[in-house]
Design an enzyme around this catalytic site. Structure first.
Site, PDB file in Angstrom:
ATOM      1  CE  LYS A 212      -0.889  -5.163 -13.017  1.00 28.12           C
ATOM      2  NZ  LYS A 212      -0.383  -6.462 -13.459  1.00 28.12           N
ATOM      3  CE  LYS A 265      -3.537  -6.356 -10.313  1.00 28.54           C
ATOM      4  NZ  LYS A 265      -2.647  -7.269 -10.957  1.00 28.54           N
TER       5      LYS A 265
HETATM    6  C1  PBG Z   1       1.194  -9.796 -13.208  1.00 32.00           C
HETATM    7  C2  PBG Z   1       0.161  -9.524 -12.186  1.00 32.00           C
HETATM    8  C3  PBG Z   1       0.292  -8.895 -10.930  1.00 32.00           C
HETATM    9  C4  PBG Z   1      -0.949  -8.999 -10.300  1.00 32.00           C
HETATM   10  C5  PBG Z   1      -1.798  -9.650 -11.185  1.00 32.00           C
HETATM   11  N1  PBG Z   1      -1.099  -9.948 -12.347  1.00 32.00           N
HETATM   12  C6  PBG Z   1       1.473  -8.317 -10.268  1.00 32.00           C
HETATM   13  C7  PBG Z   1       2.087  -7.083 -10.752  1.00 32.00           C
HETATM   14  O1  PBG Z   1       1.636  -6.443 -11.680  1.00 32.00           O
HETATM   15  O2  PBG Z   1       3.127  -6.748 -10.194  1.00 32.00           O
HETATM   16  C8  PBG Z   1      -1.268  -8.502  -8.924  1.00 32.00           C
HETATM   17  C9  PBG Z   1      -2.377  -9.208  -8.237  1.00 32.00           C
HETATM   18  C10 PBG Z   1      -2.465  -8.979  -6.777  1.00 32.00           C
HETATM   19  O3  PBG Z   1      -1.734  -8.182  -6.176  1.00 32.00           O
HETATM   20  O4  PBG Z   1      -3.314  -9.637  -6.178  1.00 32.00           O
HETATM   21  N2  PBG Z   1       1.625  -8.696 -13.919  1.00 32.00           N
END
Ligand code: PBG
Length: 339
Positions: A212, A265
């Site tokens: 991520k 992601k």
């Molecule tokens: C929580 C999380 C996030 C997303 C999914 N789980 C936000 C982040 O990491 O700031 C982002 C999902 C999206 O942008 O659609 N940590």
């Protein structure tokens, strides 16, 4: 198809070239039926996972400003959306919760009557065949908005692990089929796996947000989940967008720790990472078509600058073509209904 005859005075070398052309890839594009026969990548509704934001029942059902078509759902609307999604052919939802209250350690996330726990239970009751996944992270539940607990200005990795495990067990107890840790702490898959096993929930799976990246495209999500960090950013735990080898290492570690599926992601500007992960690992691979990627398409389509439906198809196809088996996308129901 008849070939055009060239005028008498035309360049004879052109005539020769045309006559000699034995390989004509355009033959496979002549009609939609031919194109369908030779299509290499097809996105099925069953490939998609539909994210839902769940709010406490005393909050209004409102559309998220930067994500047209995406709403803050109370439990009843989360159930309705799940029914609508199942009807359209979608087989999995991923729940995010907005709690009633926040504190430094995100304790509302393991409240058995929290929005996610309540919605999981209600959805499994109303649509038992729907696969219900719950996002595991502290950022929606902490008053500072970071994904773990703080030690001064730093996010304390090891102190966060038992809290994530507690949250995951709580979601699993409510009936979630999979928990999906998105916090990017080291060792969280192992911590969650052993907590689930210790609670006798060996059959509950882990979809890990293994690679991520720290990314500007999460902006609309943070509005939707009311989870922006109150100071600093997430770069000490989410990955540097420049790194693909590091992404593979993250995925490898999560697989060793017991992840059942792994995720890259975001998706759209990380198609190369998806491809590299596909070539290296055999586990089911998911990719998250994130909020900003969705918002961009919606905004441009609203202005008439692009054909939103067509671009949605292209984007989801590109993510699958890159090697993703599953795509988490806010487009899920819209896509399923348009294909
Ligand atoms: C929580 C999380 C996030 C997303 C999914 N789980 C936000 C982040 O990491 O700031 C982002 C999902 C999206 O942008 O659609 N940590």
């Amino acid at each position: 198809m008849k070939m055009k005859t060239l005028p008498k005075n035309a360049n004879p070398s052109i005539e020769t070239q045309q006559a000699d052309l034995k390989k004509r890839p355009r033959r496979l594009r002549r009609t939609e039926s031919v194109r369908a026969l030779v299509r290499e990548t097809v996105v099925r509704p069953e490939d998609l996972i539909y994210p839902l934001f769940v709010v406490p029942d005393n909050r209004p059902h409102v559309e998220i400003r930067s994500m047209p078509g995406v709403w803050h759902n109370r439990v009843r609307e989360a159930v309705d959306e799940s029914l609508r999604a199942f009807d359209a052919g979608i087989r999995a939802v991923l729940l995010f919760g907005l709690p009633e209250s926040k504190d430094a350690i995100g304790s509302s996330s393991w409240d058995p009557s929290g929005p996610v726990q309540t919605a999981v239970e209600a959805i499994k009751h109303a649509v038992p065949q729907m696969v219900v996944m719950a996002d595991v992270c502290l950022c929606e539940y902490t008053d500072h908005g970071h994904c773990g607990v703080l030690d001064g200005q730093d996010v304390d990795n090891d102190a966060t692990l038992p809290l994530l495990a507690k949250q995951a067990v709580s979601f699993a107890r409510a009936g979630a089929d999979f928990v999906a840790p998105s916090d990017m702490m080291d060792g969280r898959v192992a911590a969650i796996r052993s907590a689930l096993d210790a609670a006798g929930m060996t059959e509950i799976g882990i979809v890990s947000y293994a690679a991520k990246f720290a990314y500007g495209f999460y902006g609309p999500f943070r509005e939707a989940a009311e989870s922006p960090p109150q100071f600093g950013d997430r770069r000490t735990y989410q990955m540097d967008p420049a790194n693909v080898r590091e992404a593979l290492r993250e995925i490898e570690l999560d697989i060793e720790e017991g992840a059942d599926m792994v995720m890259v992601k975001p998706a759209l500007s990380y198609l190369d990472v998806i491809r590299a992960a596909r070539e290296r690992f055999d586990l089911p691979l998911a990719a998250y078509n994130v909020s900003g990627e969705y918002a961009m398409v919606k905004a441009a389509a609203e202005r008439g600058w692009i054909d939103g439906t067509r671009v949605m198809h292209e984007i989801l196809t590109s993510i699958k073509r890159a090697g993703a088996d599953l795509i988490i996308t806010y487009f899920a129901v819209e896509f399923a209904r348009s294909s």
